[in-house]
Scaffold this motif. Structure first.
Motif, short mmCIF file in Angstrom:
data_model
loop_
_atom_site.label_atom_id
_atom_site.label_comp_id
_atom_site.label_asym_id
_atom_site.label_seq_id
_atom_site.Cartn_x
_atom_site.Cartn_y
_atom_site.Cartn_z
N PHE A 1 -0.72 -0.95 15.19
CA PHE A 1 0.05 -1.19 13.97
C PHE A 1 -0.84 -1.63 12.81
CE2 PHE A 1 3.45 -3.16 11.39
CZ PHE A 1 4.37 -2.13 11.44
N LYS A 2 -1.99 -2.18 13.11
CA LYS A 2 -2.93 -2.51 12.03
C LYS A 2 -3.30 -1.24 11.27
CE LYS A 2 -5.00 -6.62 14.17
NZ LYS A 2 -3.95 -6.85 15.16
N ARG A 3 -3.52 -0.16 12.00
CA ARG A 3 -3.85 1.11 11.35
C ARG A 3 -2.63 1.67 10.63
NH1 ARG A 3 -6.83 6.25 14.34
NH2 ARG A 3 -7.19 7.48 12.45
N VAL A 4 -1.46 1.53 11.23
CA VAL A 4 -0.23 1.98 10.59
C VAL A 4 -0.07 1.28 9.23
CG1 VAL A 4 2.30 1.88 10.73
CG2 VAL A 4 0.96 2.56 12.73
N LYS A 5 -0.27 -0.01 9.21
CA LYS A 5 -0.11 -0.79 7.98
C LYS A 5 -1.10 -0.33 6.92
CE LYS A 5 -0.09 -5.62 6.40
NZ LYS A 5 -0.20 -7.03 6.87
N ASN A 6 -2.35 -0.14 7.30
CA ASN A 6 -3.37 0.28 6.34
C ASN A 6 -3.06 1.66 5.76
OD1 ASN A 6 -4.87 -2.08 6.59
ND2 ASN A 6 -6.13 -1.27 8.24
N LEU A 7 -2.62 2.57 6.61
CA LEU A 7 -2.29 3.92 6.13
C LEU A 7 -1.03 3.90 5.26
CD1 LEU A 7 -3.05 6.19 9.21
CD2 LEU A 7 -4.11 6.36 6.94
N ALA A 8 -0.05 3.10 5.63
CA ALA A 8 1.19 3.03 4.84
C ALA A 8 0.90 2.61 3.42
CB ALA A 8 2.17 2.06 5.50
N ARG A 9 -0.12 1.79 3.23
CA ARG A 9 -0.50 1.34 1.89
C ARG A 9 -1.10 2.46 1.05
NH1 ARG A 9 -3.37 -4.32 3.82
NH2 ARG A 9 -1.49 -5.62 3.85
N GLU A 10 -1.51 3.53 1.70
CA GLU A 10 -2.11 4.66 0.97
C GLU A 10 -1.05 5.55 0.32
OE1 GLU A 10 -5.31 5.32 0.46
OE2 GLU A 10 -5.98 3.56 1.57
N LEU A 11 0.20 5.38 0.72
CA LEU A 11 1.26 6.21 0.15
C LEU A 11 1.50 5.82 -1.30
CD1 LEU A 11 3.45 8.38 0.70
CD2 LEU A 11 5.01 6.50 1.25
N ARG A 12 1.47 6.80 -2.17
CA ARG A 12 1.72 6.58 -3.59
C ARG A 12 3.12 7.04 -3.93
NH1 ARG A 12 -1.85 3.92 -2.48
NH2 ARG A 12 -4.04 4.03 -3.13
N GLY A 13 3.93 6.15 -4.42
CA GLY A 13 5.31 6.51 -4.75
C GLY A 13 6.21 6.42 -3.54
N GLU A 14 7.38 7.03 -3.65
CA GLU A 14 8.38 6.98 -2.59
C GLU A 14 8.00 7.92 -1.46
OE1 GLU A 14 11.16 5.02 -2.44
OE2 GLU A 14 10.28 4.06 -4.21
N PRO A 15 8.37 7.58 -0.20
CA PRO A 15 8.10 8.49 0.91
C PRO A 15 8.88 9.78 0.73
CG PRO A 15 9.53 6.69 1.60
CD PRO A 15 9.03 6.34 0.23
N SER A 16 8.28 10.87 1.12
CA SER A 16 8.93 12.18 0.95
C SER A 16 9.68 12.55 2.22
CB SER A 16 7.89 13.25 0.62
OG SER A 16 7.04 13.45 1.73
N PRO A 17 10.80 13.28 2.08
CA PRO A 17 11.49 13.76 3.27
C PRO A 17 10.68 14.85 3.96
CG PRO A 17 12.47 14.70 1.30
CD PRO A 17 11.45 13.70 0.84
N SER A 18 10.91 15.02 5.24
CA SER A 18 10.19 16.06 5.98
C SER A 18 10.66 17.44 5.52
CB SER A 18 10.44 15.91 7.48
OG SER A 18 9.77 16.92 8.19
N THR A 19 9.70 18.30 5.18
CA THR A 19 10.04 19.64 4.70
C THR A 19 9.61 20.72 5.68
OG1 THR A 19 7.93 19.81 3.51
CG2 THR A 19 9.81 18.88 2.31
N GLY A 20 9.26 20.30 6.89
CA GLY A 20 8.83 21.27 7.89
C GLY A 20 7.34 21.52 7.92
N ARG A 21 6.59 20.79 7.11
CA ARG A 21 5.14 20.99 7.08
C ARG A 21 4.44 20.24 8.21
NH1 ARG A 21 2.13 20.84 1.54
NH2 ARG A 21 0.72 21.99 2.87
N LEU A 22 5.15 19.37 8.89
CA LEU A 22 4.56 18.67 10.03
C LEU A 22 4.69 19.59 11.26
CD1 LEU A 22 5.96 15.05 9.49
CD2 LEU A 22 3.81 16.04 8.69
N THR A 23 3.64 20.33 11.53
CA THR A 23 3.69 21.35 12.58
C THR A 23 2.83 21.03 13.79
OG1 THR A 23 1.92 22.58 11.47
CG2 THR A 23 4.20 23.18 10.91
N GLU A 24 1.91 20.07 13.66
CA GLU A 24 1.09 19.69 14.80
C GLU A 24 1.98 19.07 15.88
OE1 GLU A 24 -2.11 20.16 15.31
OE2 GLU A 24 -2.50 21.07 13.35
N PRO A 25 1.76 19.43 17.16
CA PRO A 25 2.62 18.88 18.22
C PRO A 25 2.69 17.36 18.22
CG PRO A 25 1.27 20.67 19.09
CD PRO A 25 0.79 20.42 17.69
N ALA A 26 1.56 16.69 17.98
CA ALA A 26 1.54 15.22 18.02
C ALA A 26 2.39 14.62 16.90
CB ALA A 26 0.11 14.72 17.93
N GLU A 27 2.37 15.23 15.72
CA GLU A 27 3.15 14.65 14.62
C GLU A 27 4.63 15.00 14.75
OE1 GLU A 27 1.21 16.02 11.14
OE2 GLU A 27 1.69 18.14 11.43
#
Length: 204
Positions: free
Chosen positions: A93-119
């Protein structure tokens, strides 16, 4: 704050004494700091770890908002941290927190671009397990909420192993960051578990 505002109103109604001047924003902040320090001391005196208190203090609902609710979350957190998968989640979760801070603006809804099995697996897990975590938390079943959240650990580990979040493609990067942010936002209703120190490490 609500309790003191009520006391101030009762005292100033002409029966208890002269009207009191309104508090300034600075005075309110000083009062909040004072009570937070007192509550931190109280919780640690009652046997909660320094890192556990920090985690609950860092939640969206701090102990100043509802001290009894904070105590319930502290009790659940103290109990659930004995589970190996939860402690591993706290580390991730330490990494989750650090990455979450990189988001600029509001989170975007999923548009189907997340295609990697892990994501895709992590997104599906968030949608199902996240709903169960929120439902348990709404019933104040905080141990169950934390226990369910610990189930994110396996898919989150796989996500960080197989997916590069900070890609050059801005749209894809935003979607990946939004997924990470949603996990962060979900947990922040309970506690900022990035504050939890693994038992193998010294307390900060």
């Amino acid at each position: 704050g609500a309790l003191l505002d009520r006391a101030r109103a009762e005292y100033s109604d002409g029966r208890g004494g002269p009207a009191l001047p309104e508090e300034s924003e600075e005075e309110r902040r000083e009062r909040a700091v004072f009570f937070e320090e007192r509550l931190r001391f109280l919780f640690q005196q009652r046997g909660f770890g320094y890192d556990e208190v920090n985690a609950v203090a860092g939640a969206r609902r701090s102990f100043l908002d509802a001290p009894f609710d904070a105590r319930l979350r502290l009790e659940a957190l103290q109990k659930v941290r004995a589970l190996p998968e939860f402690e591993a989640l706290a580390v991730a979760f330490k990494r989750v927190k650090n990455l979450a801070r990189e988001l600029r603006g509001e989170p975007s809804p999923s548009t189907g671009r997340l295609t990697e099995p892990a994501e895709r697996d992590l997104l599906q897990e968030y949608e199902t397990r996240g709903a169960a975590v929120r439902a348990a938390a709404s019933r104040r079943e905080y141990f169950e909420a934390f226990r369910l959240a610990a189930g994110f650990r396996e898919r989150l580990d796989r996500f960080f192993t197989e997916v590069f979040v900070m890609v050059e493609d801005e749209g894809l990067r935003t979607e990946r960051l939004s997924l990470v942010w949603r996990l962060y936002d979900l947990m922040l209703d309970l506690a900022d578990i990035s504050e939890i120190v693994p038992r193998s490490e010294p307390y900060r």
